[in-house]
Design a protein around this motif. Structure first.
Motif, short mmCIF file in Angstrom:
data_model
loop_
_atom_site.label_atom_id
_atom_site.label_comp_id
_atom_site.label_asym_id
_atom_site.label_seq_id
_atom_site.Cartn_x
_atom_site.Cartn_y
_atom_site.Cartn_z
N PHE A 36 43.51 37.22 32.36
CA PHE A 36 43.56 37.70 30.99
C PHE A 36 43.99 39.17 30.98
O PHE A 36 44.07 39.82 32.04
CB PHE A 36 42.18 37.56 30.32
N ASN A 37 44.29 39.68 29.80
CA ASN A 37 44.67 41.07 29.59
C ASN A 37 43.68 41.72 28.63
O ASN A 37 43.29 41.11 27.63
CB ASN A 37 46.09 41.19 29.03
N THR A 38 43.30 42.96 28.92
CA THR A 38 42.37 43.68 28.07
C THR A 38 43.10 44.27 26.87
O THR A 38 44.32 44.12 26.71
CB THR A 38 41.67 44.79 28.85
N LYS A 39 42.36 44.96 26.01
CA LYS A 39 42.94 45.59 24.83
C LYS A 39 43.90 46.71 25.22
O LYS A 39 44.84 47.02 24.46
CB LYS A 39 41.82 46.12 23.94
N ALA A 40 43.69 47.33 26.39
CA ALA A 40 44.57 48.37 26.90
C ALA A 40 45.67 47.82 27.80
O ALA A 40 46.27 48.57 28.56
CB ALA A 40 43.76 49.42 27.66
N LYS A 41 45.93 46.51 27.75
CA LYS A 41 46.97 45.84 28.52
C LYS A 41 46.71 45.88 30.03
O LYS A 41 47.65 45.88 30.83
CB LYS A 41 48.35 46.44 28.22
N ASP A 42 45.44 45.93 30.44
CA ASP A 42 45.11 45.84 31.86
C ASP A 42 45.16 44.38 32.28
O ASP A 42 44.60 43.50 31.61
CB ASP A 42 43.70 46.40 32.13
N SER A 43 45.82 44.10 33.41
CA SER A 43 45.94 42.74 33.93
C SER A 43 44.72 42.44 34.80
O SER A 43 44.50 43.11 35.82
CB SER A 43 47.23 42.60 34.74
N CYS A 44 43.93 41.45 34.40
CA CYS A 44 42.66 41.17 35.07
C CYS A 44 42.59 39.69 35.47
O CYS A 44 43.30 38.85 34.93
CB CYS A 44 41.47 41.49 34.16
N SER A 45 41.71 39.44 36.44
CA SER A 45 41.45 38.07 36.89
C SER A 45 39.97 37.94 37.20
O SER A 45 39.33 38.88 37.67
CB SER A 45 42.28 37.73 38.14
N MET A 46 39.42 36.75 36.95
CA MET A 46 38.02 36.45 37.19
C MET A 46 37.91 35.40 38.28
O MET A 46 38.49 34.33 38.17
CB MET A 46 37.36 35.95 35.90
N VAL A 47 37.18 35.72 39.33
CA VAL A 47 36.95 34.80 40.45
C VAL A 47 35.46 34.52 40.51
O VAL A 47 34.64 35.45 40.57
CB VAL A 47 37.46 35.39 41.78
N ILE A 48 35.08 33.25 40.52
CA ILE A 48 33.68 32.84 40.51
C ILE A 48 33.38 32.16 41.83
O ILE A 48 34.09 31.24 42.25
CB ILE A 48 33.37 31.90 39.34
N SER A 49 32.32 32.62 42.49
CA SER A 49 31.91 32.04 43.76
C SER A 49 30.43 31.74 43.71
O SER A 49 29.65 32.47 43.08
CB SER A 49 32.22 32.98 44.93
N GLY A 50 30.03 30.67 44.40
CA GLY A 50 28.63 30.28 44.43
C GLY A 50 27.94 30.77 45.68
O GLY A 50 28.42 30.55 46.80
N GLN A 51 26.84 31.48 45.52
CA GLN A 51 26.04 31.96 46.63
C GLN A 51 24.82 31.05 46.80
O GLN A 51 24.73 29.99 46.20
CB GLN A 51 25.64 33.41 46.39
#
Length: 265
Positions: free
Chosen positions: A71-86
């Motif tokens: 996704f992209n933030t309001k300031a056009k930052d390119s972001c990614s979310m990685v989910i891992s199970g502990q």
């Protein structure tokens, strides 16, 4: 013939033949060894490529989602979310890039305690992503995320902020920095103290005026009020006439009735 075998010419020829044969054997051995090494290297390269391809095809160990959420933030930052199970919790890592700079932050929680999350884990973190899209910096938003789909579950299912790189420092409003203190001292030393205005100066007290003695006025005596005797009413006159007829002579009944009615009033 025995002399020919013992001649120096024959011995030199034999030596040359033996050295040539030895060199030929060494050459053949070297070529065989080089061929074996090249075949072994080729086999190892093929093995490495096959293992890499198999790793790329299979998801990472401990990863809950096959693909990260981007996704992209309001300031056009390119972001990614990685989910891992502990072991005892789920870890959410948000990584962003903006104009050559990068930052990331981690959140921990137990969303698996929510039944709706177990049915659709990706939708849980998609709702978190929609909240982060409204921020200028994805790591400088709320410290706790609890999606709407698990609003009725316990607080253990929410994702709580754990750490960030670089660290986010939130200054306390009560403490001022040393530079601000120095600036305040300089301003206080530069600003001249204003003299008290004429309006603020206390007025001189005037001497108290002598109190005049109170003059008592003599009140003239009031005139006596004349008492007006009420004239006898008709009822009084009838009673008075009856009494006068009973107790007085006829010639004096009028006078007796008058006096009787006057005494009754």
């Amino acid at each position: 013939t025995s002399n020919t075998f013992k001649s120096p010419f024959y011995t030199s020829i034999m030596r040359a033949v033996c050295s040539a044969a030895f060199l030929l054997v060494c050459f053949i051995w070297a070529t065989n060894a080089q061929a074996q090494n090249s075949s072994n290297q080729g086999n190892s390269i093929n093995h490495i490529e096959s293992t890499q391809n198999s790793r790329q095809q299979q998801p990472q160990k401990g990863s809950i989602l096959d693909e990260p959420i981007r996704f992209n933030t309001k300031a056009k930052d390119s972001c990614s979310m990685v989910i891992s199970g502990q072991t005892n919790f789920t870890k959410l890592r948000v990584s962003c890039k903006s104009k050559g700079k990068s930052y990331r932050c981690d959140f921990l929680g137990k969303p698996n305690l929510c039944k709706a999350y177990s049915n659709n884990p990706r939708h849980y973190f998609t709702q978190v992503m929609w909240d982060m899209k409204k921020l200028h910096n994805a790591c400088q938003g709320p410290r706790v995320y609890k999606p709407h789909m698990c609003r009725s579950a316990s607080d253990e299912v929410q994702m709580v902020f754990h750490a960030s790189w670089p660290k986010i420092s939130i200054p306390k409003p009560s403490q001022a920095s040393p530079q601000q203190k120095q600036q305040q001292q300089i301003k206080s030393s530069i600003t001249p103290t204003k003299p008290p205005s004429s309006k603020q100066q206390p007025k001189p007290q005037q001497p108290a005026k002598p109190v005049k003695p109170a003059i008592t006025k003599t009140v003239p005596p009031r005139k006596p009020v004349k008492t007006i005797t009420a004239r006898p009413t008709v009822a009084d006159e009838s009673q008075a006439t009856k009494m006068a007829e009973e107790y007085c002579w006829e010639s004096v009944q009028g006078i007796c009735a008058y006096f009787i009615s006057w005494f009754q009033n």
